[in-house]
Design a protein around this motif. Structure first.
Motif, PDB file in Angstrom:
ATOM      1  N   ARG A 187      38.147  35.671  42.709  1.00  0.00           N
ATOM      2  CA  ARG A 187      38.096  35.166  44.092  1.00  0.00           C
ATOM      3  C   ARG A 187      39.410  34.482  44.428  1.00  0.00           C
ATOM      4  NH1 ARG A 187      35.342  31.377  45.602  1.00  0.00           N
ATOM      5  NH2 ARG A 187      34.846  32.041  47.718  1.00  0.00           N
ATOM      6  N   GLY A 188      39.884  34.748  45.615  1.00  0.00           N
ATOM      7  CA  GLY A 188      41.138  34.141  46.043  1.00  0.00           C
ATOM      8  C   GLY A 188      41.316  34.272  47.536  1.00  0.00           C
ATOM      9  N   PHE A 189      42.546  34.093  47.993  1.00  0.00           N
ATOM     10  CA  PHE A 189      42.824  34.188  49.425  1.00  0.00           C
ATOM     11  C   PHE A 189      44.109  34.974  49.644  1.00  0.00           C
ATOM     12  CE2 PHE A 189      44.825  30.298  47.939  1.00  0.00           C
ATOM     13  CZ  PHE A 189      46.096  30.345  48.498  1.00  0.00           C
ATOM     14  N   THR A 203      48.847  40.609  48.322  1.00  0.00           N
ATOM     15  CA  THR A 203      48.879  39.588  47.278  1.00  0.00           C
ATOM     16  C   THR A 203      47.674  38.680  47.444  1.00  0.00           C
ATOM     17  OG1 THR A 203      51.301  39.591  47.165  1.00  0.00           O
ATOM     18  CG2 THR A 203      50.154  37.676  46.268  1.00  0.00           C
ATOM     19  N   VAL A 204      46.860  38.610  46.408  1.00  0.00           N
ATOM     20  CA  VAL A 204      45.687  37.747  46.402  1.00  0.00           C
ATOM     21  C   VAL A 204      45.995  36.552  45.502  1.00  0.00           C
ATOM     22  CG1 VAL A 204      43.242  37.545  45.833  1.00  0.00           C
ATOM     23  CG2 VAL A 204      44.128  39.695  46.770  1.00  0.00           C
ATOM     24  N   THR A 205      45.947  35.363  46.073  1.00  0.00           N
ATOM     25  CA  THR A 205      46.162  34.134  45.302  1.00  0.00           C
ATOM     26  C   THR A 205      44.816  33.644  44.791  1.00  0.00           C
ATOM     27  OG1 THR A 205      48.068  33.548  46.676  1.00  0.00           O
ATOM     28  CG2 THR A 205      47.092  31.802  45.332  1.00  0.00           C
ATOM     29  N   ALA A 206      44.599  33.752  43.492  1.00  0.00           N
ATOM     30  CA  ALA A 206      43.303  33.434  42.911  1.00  0.00           C
ATOM     31  C   ALA A 206      43.060  31.935  42.889  1.00  0.00           C
ATOM     32  CB  ALA A 206      43.214  34.001  41.497  1.00  0.00           C
ATOM     33  N   PHE A 207      41.796  31.540  43.045  1.00  0.00           N
ATOM     34  CA  PHE A 207      41.446  30.133  42.974  1.00  0.00           C
ATOM     35  C   PHE A 207      41.441  29.633  41.521  1.00  0.00           C
ATOM     36  CE2 PHE A 207      39.101  31.246  47.001  1.00  0.00           C
ATOM     37  CZ  PHE A 207      39.967  30.560  47.844  1.00  0.00           C
ATOM     38  N   ASP A 208      40.900  30.431  40.603  1.00  0.00           N
ATOM     39  CA  ASP A 208      40.707  29.981  39.227  1.00  0.00           C
ATOM     40  C   ASP A 208      41.398  30.860  38.190  1.00  0.00           C
ATOM     41  OD1 ASP A 208      39.006  27.857  40.056  1.00  0.00           O
ATOM     42  OD2 ASP A 208      37.366  29.291  40.282  1.00  0.00           O
ATOM     43  N   THR A 209      41.568  32.135  38.477  1.00  0.00           N
ATOM     44  CA  THR A 209      42.075  33.064  37.467  1.00  0.00           C
ATOM     45  C   THR A 209      43.596  33.092  37.479  1.00  0.00           C
ATOM     46  OG1 THR A 209      40.101  34.421  37.828  1.00  0.00           O
ATOM     47  CG2 THR A 209      41.901  35.406  36.579  1.00  0.00           C
ATOM     48  N   ALA A 210      44.176  32.496  36.453  1.00  0.00           N
ATOM     49  CA  ALA A 210      45.638  32.456  36.345  1.00  0.00           C
ATOM     50  C   ALA A 210      46.140  33.587  35.457  1.00  0.00           C
ATOM     51  CB  ALA A 210      46.088  31.111  35.780  1.00  0.00           C
ATOM     52  N   ASN A 213      41.415  32.524  54.455  1.00  0.00           N
ATOM     53  CA  ASN A 213      41.238  33.981  54.433  1.00  0.00           C
ATOM     54  C   ASN A 213      40.820  34.413  53.023  1.00  0.00           C
ATOM     55  OD1 ASN A 213      41.241  36.632  55.286  1.00  0.00           O
ATOM     56  ND2 ASN A 213      43.446  36.887  55.076  1.00  0.00           N
ATOM     57  N   VAL A 214      39.558  34.138  52.681  1.00  0.00           N
ATOM     58  CA  VAL A 214      39.055  34.359  51.327  1.00  0.00           C
ATOM     59  C   VAL A 214      38.636  35.816  51.143  1.00  0.00           C
ATOM     60  CG1 VAL A 214      37.304  33.683  49.638  1.00  0.00           C
ATOM     61  CG2 VAL A 214      38.269  31.980  51.190  1.00  0.00           C
ATOM     62  N   ARG A 270      49.224  40.837  42.667  1.00  0.00           N
ATOM     63  CA  ARG A 270      49.736  41.824  43.612  1.00  0.00           C
ATOM     64  C   ARG A 270      49.069  43.176  43.376  1.00  0.00           C
ATOM     65  NH1 ARG A 270      53.800  38.327  42.468  1.00  0.00           N
ATOM     66  NH2 ARG A 270      54.919  37.451  44.267  1.00  0.00           N
ATOM     67  N   PHE A 271      48.619  43.775  44.452  1.00  0.00           N
ATOM     68  CA  PHE A 271      47.934  45.063  44.380  1.00  0.00           C
ATOM     69  C   PHE A 271      48.504  46.005  45.440  1.00  0.00           C
ATOM     70  CE2 PHE A 271      44.695  41.843  43.212  1.00  0.00           C
ATOM     71  CZ  PHE A 271      44.429  42.236  41.918  1.00  0.00           C
ATOM     72  N   GLU A 272      48.285  47.294  45.198  1.00  0.00           N
ATOM     73  CA  GLU A 272      48.638  48.327  46.182  1.00  0.00           C
ATOM     74  C   GLU A 272      47.370  49.079  46.565  1.00  0.00           C
ATOM     75  OE1 GLU A 272      51.099  52.527  46.581  1.00  0.00           O
ATOM     76  OE2 GLU A 272      51.653  51.086  45.006  1.00  0.00           O
ATOM     77  N   ILE A 273      47.100  49.161  47.850  1.00  0.00           N
ATOM     78  CA  ILE A 273      45.883  49.827  48.343  1.00  0.00           C
ATOM     79  C   ILE A 273      46.058  51.336  48.226  1.00  0.00           C
ATOM     80  CG2 ILE A 273      44.356  50.158  50.315  1.00  0.00           C
ATOM     81  CD1 ILE A 273      45.266  47.435  51.349  1.00  0.00           C
TER      82      ILE A 273
END
Length: 380
Positions: A89-91, A153-160, A97-98, A169-172
């Motif tokens: 989970r991230g934003f 780019t998804v900035t995770a809340f807990d997963t480092a 924007n979760v 970073r992902f590519e759709i």
């Protein structure tokens, strides 16, 4: 003039009063249509399966399970397919924007629930090109304005990550739409091997195993057997169906079903009092005309049916308008808000229209039926 024509003309003898009644009825059924659609969408009553099972830690959703447990699940002859996933989970851009990322083995996910999610071999091939490629649900892609080929780019809340960064970073590479409008597609499907290799903690663990029983196998019995299998292990499990999980998750915040029923019940009770009071006075105004009808040969039963036909006409028109507006709203905003106006909702609404139409017309119809002819003529 037919019986229905007479009932319709009686209803329209005072157009303003009739229009106001229809507006009240339409608003009540608009509320019902939207709240029932919200309930169907959020609790997944149209898409959540009673067959697909989720195997999670008995200690809670935040406690992971070892990936090695999968080998014990695959040996069960009553299990048709097994997959696994871990949730990130991230934003995106701003914290409000979760988004949710489900990291899984795409091939196993298709075997377990590919039809429900609308996954195809082409999408599987697209995500297999590189480990950082992802599939995005249609609802999420529409809400975010994302397209195939875009990098996010998804900035995770807990997963480092191992380097300490929380930016993933992902590519759709594709967009999945789901089997129907009720399917939850507001999430991202990523590759487990990419997330597992890059994360700093929790390697070779999963948040849940996804199990599809074989045809004819009771999901409830299989769930109990899976939990018994891991009861004495270091990571005991709790197995639930997809539908049970969604309902339990929502109840952590509120009993959505109870809230919806209370809101709809209050709206319909208020509507019942308004229409009954209005119809009683409307029929009382026509006491002399009721006496004339009885003199002309209308039986007590026909007089009662005439009043009931009038209330049913008002409820049918007003309720139909409300349901049409609810359907239009769910068509326009449903994908973004998770509203699902199913045929079952429409069927229940039609039944409510008939019941309320008869209930509101019962008292004035009974009074009209009992009114003696002589007493009716004395009102003039």
């Amino acid at each position: 003039m037919t019986f229905l024509d007479l009932a319709r003309k009686n209803a329209w003898r005072k157009p303003l009063r009739t229009v106001l009644l229809m507006v009240c009825i339409a608003i009540a059924f608009l509320i019902y249509g939207l709240t029932a659609s919200f309930l169907a969408g959020t609790q997944g009553t149209s898409a959540a399966s009673d067959d697909i099972l989720g195997v999670m830690s008995a200690a809670g959703r935040t406690q992971p399970l070892p990936l090695a447990n999968m080998s014990r699940l695959t040996t069960d002859p009553d299990i048709a397919a097994v997959g696994y996933m871990t949730r990130l989970r991230g934003f995106v851009e701003v914290e409000k924007n979760v988004v949710a990322v489900s990291a899984a083995d795409p091939a196993l996910l298709i075997a377990v629930n590919g039809k429900g999610l609308g996954l195809t071999p082409d999408l599987l091939a697209a995500i297999g090109g590189a480990r950082d490629k992802v599939l995005v649900g249609g609802a999420l892609a529409q809400a975010q304005g994302w397209t195939v080929g875009q990098s996010i780019t998804v900035t995770a809340f807990d997963t480092a990550k191992q380097d300490g960064s929380r930016d993933w970073r992902f590519e759709i590479s594709g967009i999945f739409e789901g089997e129907n409008a009720a399917t939850d597609t507001y999430f991202i499907i990523a590759r487990y091997d990419y997330v597992n290799a890059a994360r700093a903690r929790g390697k070779d663990t999963v948040d849940a195993f996804i199990v599809r029983p074989r045809d004819g196998v009771s999901s409830g019995q299989l769930a109990a057997r899976i939990d018994a299998l891991f009861a004495n292990s270091a990571a005991p499990t709790r197995t639930q169906s997809e539908k049970q999980f969604l309902e339990a998750f929502l109840r952590q915040y509120a009993d959505i079903g109870l809230i919806v029923n209370l809101v709809v019940g209050a709206a319909f009770f208020t509507l019942l009092m308004i229409v009954v009071n209005t119809m009683v006075f409307a029929v009382r105004e026509r006491t002399f005309e009721i006496g004339v009808l009885k003199t002309l040969g209308f039986s007590r039963l026909k007089v009662m049916m005439l009043v009931l036909g009038e209330t049913l006409f008002v409820f049918t028109v007003g309720g139909g308008i409300g349901l049409a507006l609810a359907k239009l709203a769910t068509t326009l905003a449903g994908p973004d808000l998770g509203l699902v106006f199913s045929p079952l909702i429409a069927a229940k609404a039609l039944a409510i229209i008939v019941v309320l139409g008869l209930a509101t017309g019962a008292l004035p119809a009974f009074n009209a039926m009992r009114t003696p002819i002589i007493k009716a003529f004395r009102t003039r």
